[in-house]
Design a protein around this motif. Sequence first.
Motif, PDB file in Angstrom:
ATOM      1  N   LEU A 132     -12.439  79.809 130.261  1.00  0.00           N
ATOM      2  CA  LEU A 132     -11.254  79.861 129.187  1.00  0.00           C
ATOM      3  C   LEU A 132     -12.045  79.325 127.931  1.00  0.00           C
ATOM      4  CD1 LEU A 132      -8.359  80.490 128.261  1.00  0.00           C
ATOM      5  CD2 LEU A 132      -7.886  78.127 128.996  1.00  0.00           C
ATOM      6  N   LEU A 133     -12.469  78.218 127.934  1.00  0.00           N
ATOM      7  CA  LEU A 133     -13.166  77.857 126.814  1.00  0.00           C
ATOM      8  C   LEU A 133     -14.037  78.567 126.114  1.00  0.00           C
ATOM      9  CD1 LEU A 133     -13.403  75.232 124.890  1.00  0.00           C
ATOM     10  CD2 LEU A 133     -15.708  74.556 126.319  1.00  0.00           C
ATOM     11  N   THR A 134     -15.124  79.116 126.839  1.00  0.00           N
ATOM     12  CA  THR A 134     -16.106  80.105 126.376  1.00  0.00           C
ATOM     13  C   THR A 134     -15.669  81.269 125.879  1.00  0.00           C
ATOM     14  OG1 THR A 134     -17.575  79.158 128.231  1.00  0.00           O
ATOM     15  CG2 THR A 134     -18.476  81.350 126.968  1.00  0.00           C
ATOM     16  N   PHE A 135     -14.623  82.059 126.683  1.00  0.00           N
ATOM     17  CA  PHE A 135     -13.995  83.096 126.203  1.00  0.00           C
ATOM     18  C   PHE A 135     -13.036  82.799 124.864  1.00  0.00           C
ATOM     19  CE2 PHE A 135     -10.722  86.413 125.805  1.00  0.00           C
ATOM     20  CZ  PHE A 135     -11.211  87.627 126.492  1.00  0.00           C
ATOM     21  N   LEU A 136     -12.496  81.605 124.578  1.00  0.00           N
ATOM     22  CA  LEU A 136     -11.791  81.363 123.530  1.00  0.00           C
ATOM     23  C   LEU A 136     -12.600  81.293 122.195  1.00  0.00           C
ATOM     24  CD1 LEU A 136      -8.958  79.036 124.876  1.00  0.00           C
ATOM     25  CD2 LEU A 136      -8.648  81.427 124.253  1.00  0.00           C
ATOM     26  N   LEU A 137     -13.799  80.523 122.582  1.00  0.00           N
ATOM     27  CA  LEU A 137     -14.811  80.413 121.375  1.00  0.00           C
ATOM     28  C   LEU A 137     -15.511  81.376 121.040  1.00  0.00           C
ATOM     29  CD1 LEU A 137     -15.692  76.470 122.199  1.00  0.00           C
ATOM     30  CD2 LEU A 137     -13.888  77.378 120.264  1.00  0.00           C
ATOM     31  N   TYR A 138     -15.844  82.606 121.759  1.00  0.00           N
ATOM     32  CA  TYR A 138     -16.580  83.646 121.651  1.00  0.00           C
ATOM     33  C   TYR A 138     -16.555  84.080 120.331  1.00  0.00           C
ATOM     34  CZ  TYR A 138     -19.018  88.120 121.518  1.00  0.00           C
ATOM     35  OH  TYR A 138     -19.534  88.974 121.126  1.00  0.00           O
ATOM     36  N   PRO A 139     -15.583  84.364 119.632  1.00  0.00           N
ATOM     37  CA  PRO A 139     -15.168  85.020 118.375  1.00  0.00           C
ATOM     38  C   PRO A 139     -15.964  84.090 117.157  1.00  0.00           C
ATOM     39  CG  PRO A 139     -13.150  85.374 119.407  1.00  0.00           C
ATOM     40  CD  PRO A 139     -13.897  84.400 120.428  1.00  0.00           C
ATOM     41  N   LEU A 140     -15.691  82.679 117.385  1.00  0.00           N
ATOM     42  CA  LEU A 140     -16.343  81.774 116.313  1.00  0.00           C
ATOM     43  C   LEU A 140     -17.758  81.759 116.582  1.00  0.00           C
ATOM     44  CD1 LEU A 140     -15.940  79.518 114.382  1.00  0.00           C
ATOM     45  CD2 LEU A 140     -15.798  77.954 116.149  1.00  0.00           C
ATOM     46  N   MET A 141     -18.753  81.730 117.791  1.00  0.00           N
ATOM     47  CA  MET A 141     -19.770  82.036 118.198  1.00  0.00           C
ATOM     48  C   MET A 141     -20.305  83.465 117.502  1.00  0.00           C
ATOM     49  SD  MET A 141     -20.470  79.973 121.580  1.00  0.00           S
ATOM     50  CE  MET A 141     -22.145  79.290 121.044  1.00  0.00           C
ATOM     51  N   LYS A 142     -19.727  84.276 117.623  1.00  0.00           N
ATOM     52  CA  LYS A 142     -20.272  85.641 117.116  1.00  0.00           C
ATOM     53  C   LYS A 142     -20.429  85.564 115.752  1.00  0.00           C
ATOM     54  CE  LYS A 142     -19.153  90.499 117.309  1.00  0.00           C
ATOM     55  NZ  LYS A 142     -18.010  91.521 117.509  1.00  0.00           N
ATOM     56  N   SER A 143     -19.270  84.957 115.039  1.00  0.00           N
ATOM     57  CA  SER A 143     -19.565  84.953 113.599  1.00  0.00           C
ATOM     58  C   SER A 143     -20.374  83.807 112.980  1.00  0.00           C
ATOM     59  CB  SER A 143     -17.962  84.346 112.898  1.00  0.00           C
ATOM     60  OG  SER A 143     -17.786  83.019 113.375  1.00  0.00           O
ATOM     61  N   SER A 144     -21.148  83.044 113.966  1.00  0.00           N
ATOM     62  CA  SER A 144     -21.993  82.041 113.407  1.00  0.00           C
ATOM     63  C   SER A 144     -23.526  82.691 114.101  1.00  0.00           C
ATOM     64  CB  SER A 144     -21.915  80.792 114.420  1.00  0.00           C
ATOM     65  OG  SER A 144     -20.357  80.386 113.977  1.00  0.00           O
ATOM     66  N   ALA A 145     -23.362  83.650 114.747  1.00  0.00           N
ATOM     67  CA  ALA A 145     -24.815  84.425 115.190  1.00  0.00           C
ATOM     68  C   ALA A 145     -26.027  84.309 114.164  1.00  0.00           C
ATOM     69  CB  ALA A 145     -24.546  85.621 115.580  1.00  0.00           C
ATOM     70  N   PRO A 146     -27.296  84.152 114.761  1.00  0.00           N
ATOM     71  CA  PRO A 146     -27.412  83.894 116.236  1.00  0.00           C
ATOM     72  C   PRO A 146     -26.861  82.499 116.621  1.00  0.00           C
ATOM     73  CG  PRO A 146     -29.543  83.514 115.197  1.00  0.00           C
ATOM     74  CD  PRO A 146     -28.292  83.778 113.978  1.00  0.00           C
ATOM     75  N   SER A 147     -26.241  82.420 118.029  1.00  0.00           N
ATOM     76  CA  SER A 147     -25.871  81.455 118.577  1.00  0.00           C
ATOM     77  C   SER A 147     -26.039  81.538 120.362  1.00  0.00           C
ATOM     78  CB  SER A 147     -24.392  81.280 118.287  1.00  0.00           C
ATOM     79  OG  SER A 147     -23.585  82.462 118.784  1.00  0.00           O
ATOM     80  N   ARG A 148     -25.725  80.546 121.143  1.00  0.00           N
ATOM     81  CA  ARG A 148     -26.052  80.531 122.384  1.00  0.00           C
ATOM     82  C   ARG A 148     -25.192  79.591 123.144  1.00  0.00           C
ATOM     83  NH1 ARG A 148     -32.822  80.017 122.965  1.00  0.00           N
ATOM     84  NH2 ARG A 148     -33.311  81.314 121.106  1.00  0.00           N
ATOM     85  N   ILE A 149     -25.028  80.314 124.335  1.00  0.00           N
ATOM     86  CA  ILE A 149     -24.140  79.453 125.372  1.00  0.00           C
ATOM     87  C   ILE A 149     -25.007  79.273 126.651  1.00  0.00           C
ATOM     88  CG2 ILE A 149     -22.100  79.855 126.997  1.00  0.00           C
ATOM     89  CD1 ILE A 149     -21.141  82.049 125.040  1.00  0.00           C
ATOM     90  N   VAL A 150     -24.857  78.028 127.026  1.00  0.00           N
ATOM     91  CA  VAL A 150     -25.469  77.450 128.102  1.00  0.00           C
ATOM     92  C   VAL A 150     -24.866  77.140 129.402  1.00  0.00           C
ATOM     93  CG1 VAL A 150     -27.550  76.307 129.190  1.00  0.00           C
ATOM     94  CG2 VAL A 150     -27.537  77.029 126.634  1.00  0.00           C
ATOM     95  N   ASN A 151     -24.435  77.597 130.747  1.00  0.00           N
ATOM     96  CA  ASN A 151     -23.887  77.298 131.576  1.00  0.00           C
ATOM     97  C   ASN A 151     -24.598  76.467 132.651  1.00  0.00           C
ATOM     98  OD1 ASN A 151     -21.441  78.671 130.577  1.00  0.00           O
ATOM     99  ND2 ASN A 151     -22.025  80.341 131.425  1.00  0.00           N
TER     100      ASN A 151
END
Length: 285
Positions: A132-151
Amino acid sequence: MRILDDFTNCENGVRLDGKVAIVTGATSGTGLETAKNLAKRGAKVIIASRSPAKLSDARKNIIKSSGNGNVVARTMDFESLKSVRNFAQEMYLSEPRLDILINNIGAIALEDRLTSDNLHLMMQVNYFGAFLLTFLLYPLMKSSAPSRIVNVSSMALLLGHIDFEHMNDVGKSTFEYYANAKLAEILFTVEMHNRIEGNGVNIYSMDPGLGKSEFFRNSNVTFWKTVLNTGLLIVGRPLDRVATMPVFLAVDPRFFSNNKVLTKRLWEESKRLVRITPEEDWERF
């Protein structure tokens, strides 16, 4: 997306000045060391956990260790989807960008019960909360690209299985739920990669291996808690070394399951179970 299978040399000198990073579960263990590492590189680091007291202590620790005062502590409890949504909303209100998200929270031997969201506690803390957290924050990360998610995952996933009809049943062993959650996390990583590829946000999953921590602290069986935690302290790697792994994936400039039917179904089922609303669903636009 590539698998990184050699963590023997994860050191680099990449600076993160002007970048914003979130590390969940950062009040102790690998999460704390990861936050220290990012702060030393100059990033604004937001640490998230459910205990205000532990967050306060961790923040002071990170600032003292890194010399970086730009460390923010925010409460978030993965046991509550409302708490995750509140955290995400606060991010959009307070941060113009998000460059790094490290989903580090993981717990074993939690109670065998459902949460108020009607999800099993082990599954919610170890998987649904991060989804849920990743899904909700994705638009913010997309607007900040290049960005990264690490699970941050675990080799326990090899013992996991996905049973859509019984994902949240009460009555299984907590380790089984942990393994199932870590498998779900890997599959979600693969499916999200497929859906967002080319949008400037890279997503990775990694197994940190054994670290010198008290990972089994939640166990209510004193004997096994003592034995297992003692074992980790003896054979585990120093936590500051373990922390170089997620940081490497998050910052290094060089940079699995391929069952698309399974990953797609898990993605859709996860969206349903965490109740993604039309307003939250960036896939609709």
